[in-house]
Design a protein around this motif. Structure first.
Motif, mmCIF file in Angstrom:
data_model
loop_
_atom_site.group_PDB
_atom_site.id
_atom_site.type_symbol
_atom_site.label_atom_id
_atom_site.label_comp_id
_atom_site.label_asym_id
_atom_site.label_seq_id
_atom_site.Cartn_x
_atom_site.Cartn_y
_atom_site.Cartn_z
ATOM 1 N N ILE A 81 11.213 -1.716 -7.923
ATOM 2 C CA ILE A 81 10.080 -0.842 -7.626
ATOM 3 C C ILE A 81 10.246 0.489 -8.354
ATOM 4 C CG2 ILE A 81 8.896 0.451 -5.802
ATOM 5 C CD1 ILE A 81 9.714 -1.930 -3.910
ATOM 6 N N ARG A 82 11.455 1.049 -8.301
ATOM 7 C CA ARG A 82 11.702 2.325 -8.997
ATOM 8 C C ARG A 82 11.581 2.175 -10.509
ATOM 9 N NH1 ARG A 82 16.207 2.220 -5.510
ATOM 10 N NH2 ARG A 82 15.814 3.386 -3.592
ATOM 11 N N CYS B 121 6.864 6.381 -5.840
ATOM 12 C CA CYS B 121 5.589 6.508 -6.551
ATOM 13 C C CYS B 121 5.555 7.802 -7.347
ATOM 14 C CB CYS B 121 4.438 6.440 -5.556
ATOM 15 S SG CYS B 121 4.351 4.862 -4.662
ATOM 16 N N ASP B 122 4.750 7.793 -8.395
ATOM 17 C CA ASP B 122 4.669 8.937 -9.292
ATOM 18 C C ASP B 122 3.780 10.046 -8.741
ATOM 19 O OD1 ASP B 122 6.186 7.498 -11.313
ATOM 20 O OD2 ASP B 122 4.379 6.298 -11.559
ATOM 21 N N ILE B 123 2.770 9.683 -7.988
ATOM 22 C CA ILE B 123 1.857 10.646 -7.372
ATOM 23 C C ILE B 123 1.565 10.171 -5.952
ATOM 24 C CG2 ILE B 123 -0.438 11.700 -7.444
ATOM 25 C CD1 ILE B 123 -0.441 11.247 -10.479
ATOM 26 N N ILE B 124 1.752 11.055 -4.982
ATOM 27 C CA ILE B 124 1.452 10.733 -3.587
ATOM 28 C C ILE B 124 0.265 11.568 -3.141
ATOM 29 C CG2 ILE B 124 2.324 10.618 -1.223
ATOM 30 C CD1 ILE B 124 5.172 10.689 -2.394
ATOM 31 N N VAL B 125 -0.752 10.892 -2.621
ATOM 32 C CA VAL B 125 -1.926 11.548 -2.040
ATOM 33 C C VAL B 125 -1.941 11.204 -0.553
ATOM 34 C CG1 VAL B 125 -4.430 11.755 -2.103
ATOM 35 C CG2 VAL B 125 -3.176 11.255 -4.216
ATOM 36 N N ALA B 126 -2.111 12.207 0.288
ATOM 37 C CA ALA B 126 -2.045 11.968 1.737
ATOM 38 C C ALA B 126 -3.199 12.632 2.469
ATOM 39 C CB ALA B 126 -0.726 12.484 2.300
ATOM 40 N N GLY B 127 -3.705 11.953 3.487
ATOM 41 C CA GLY B 127 -4.647 12.564 4.411
ATOM 42 C C GLY B 127 -3.947 13.650 5.203
#
Length: 260
Positions: free
Chosen positions: A93-94, A119-125
């Motif tokens: 995965i990495r 992950c390269d970019i994390i988007v969170a609520g």
């Protein structure tokens, strides 16, 4: 007897984005070894498909992944091999070379937080919560929680999260550099898919090279990294996509990328 539900569900868009949904809602998307291996299989498919330019991994509206599978953990022992199938799945995965984004709503704990950090970019609520609570079970993080986390947010905050087991808010995670973006609750996936679509439309050879170079930041000294960055940059100058990008810019048109 009906077939069991798949551990991950994949959806391919026409814009070059592969969406991978963790699919164990009854176990709060606990990351058992079979789940990790199913995720690896999905990423391997994306690697082999030149039409996939980016991947988004997500959970559901209340949980990204709440940790490792507790039943599997109960069976684990100190005699287990270091390079177990689980360890090797994490390594794969990495090592995924295309852009990998996470869309997080709700709980993102333990192995879930470690997956997000792959992950390269994390988007969170804004209602998401990130944590490494393994010390609550008299163990410690074992898939990057004491390795990647302090490199992302610093040793002090990593110590606080791991030693107390207390989660932090999405805004705190954004402020300390653990994640990239905070959205309104319920909008993380839409935002992540939008970003992935934008990235997938860009020159694949340049995107993969840039990702690889950025990831060297914690592996090399600054001087060695500058040298390696220059080598990667020079290699891109000979690509067909670079020539196409220059032509398209001069001709004031959209570029047509070939990935070469």
């Amino acid at each position: 007897m009906p077939d069991e539900a798949p551990l991950v569900i994949t959806e391919r868009s026409s814009d070059g984005v592969l969406l991978v949904r963790l699919n164990r809602p009854e176990r709060r998307n606990a990351l058992s070894t079979p789940v990790l291996m199913a995720l690896v299989a999905a990423l391997n498919t994306a690697t082999a498909d030149p039409s996939v330019g980016a991947v988004v991994v997500t959970g559901n509206e209340t949980v990204f992944a709440a940790g490792a599978d507790i039943d599997e953990l109960a069976q684990a022992s100190s005699e287990d091999d270091v390079e177990s199938p689980r360890f090797l799945a994490w390594q794969e995965i990495r090592g995924f070379t295309k852009p990998l984004l996470a869309a997080v709503e709700g709980w993102c704990l333990g192995a879930g937080c470690e997956l997000a950090m792959c992950c390269d970019i994390i988007v969170a609520g804004k209602d998401a919560r990130f944590g490494q609570p393994e010390t609550n079970l008299a163990i410690m993080p074992g898939a990057g929680g004491t390795v990647t986390l302090p490199r992302r947010i610093g040793q002090q905050l990593a110590m606080l999260m791991v030693l107390t087991g207390a989660p932090i808010t999405a805004q705190d995670a954004r402020d300390c550099g653990l994640i990239a973006l905070v959205t309104e609750t319920g909008q993380a996936l839409e935002r992540a898919l939008g970003l992935a679509t934008t990235i997938a439309a860009r020159a694949p050879v340049a995107i993969r090279a840039a990702k690889a170079s950025i990831k060297l930041a914690t592996a090399l000294t600054e001087q060695a990294h500058l040298h390696r960055e220059r080598e990667i940059y020079l290699a891109l100058l000979g690509s067909a996509d670079k020539a196409e990008g220059i032509r398209a810019f001069k001709e004031k048109r959209a570029a047509v990328w070939t990935g070469r």
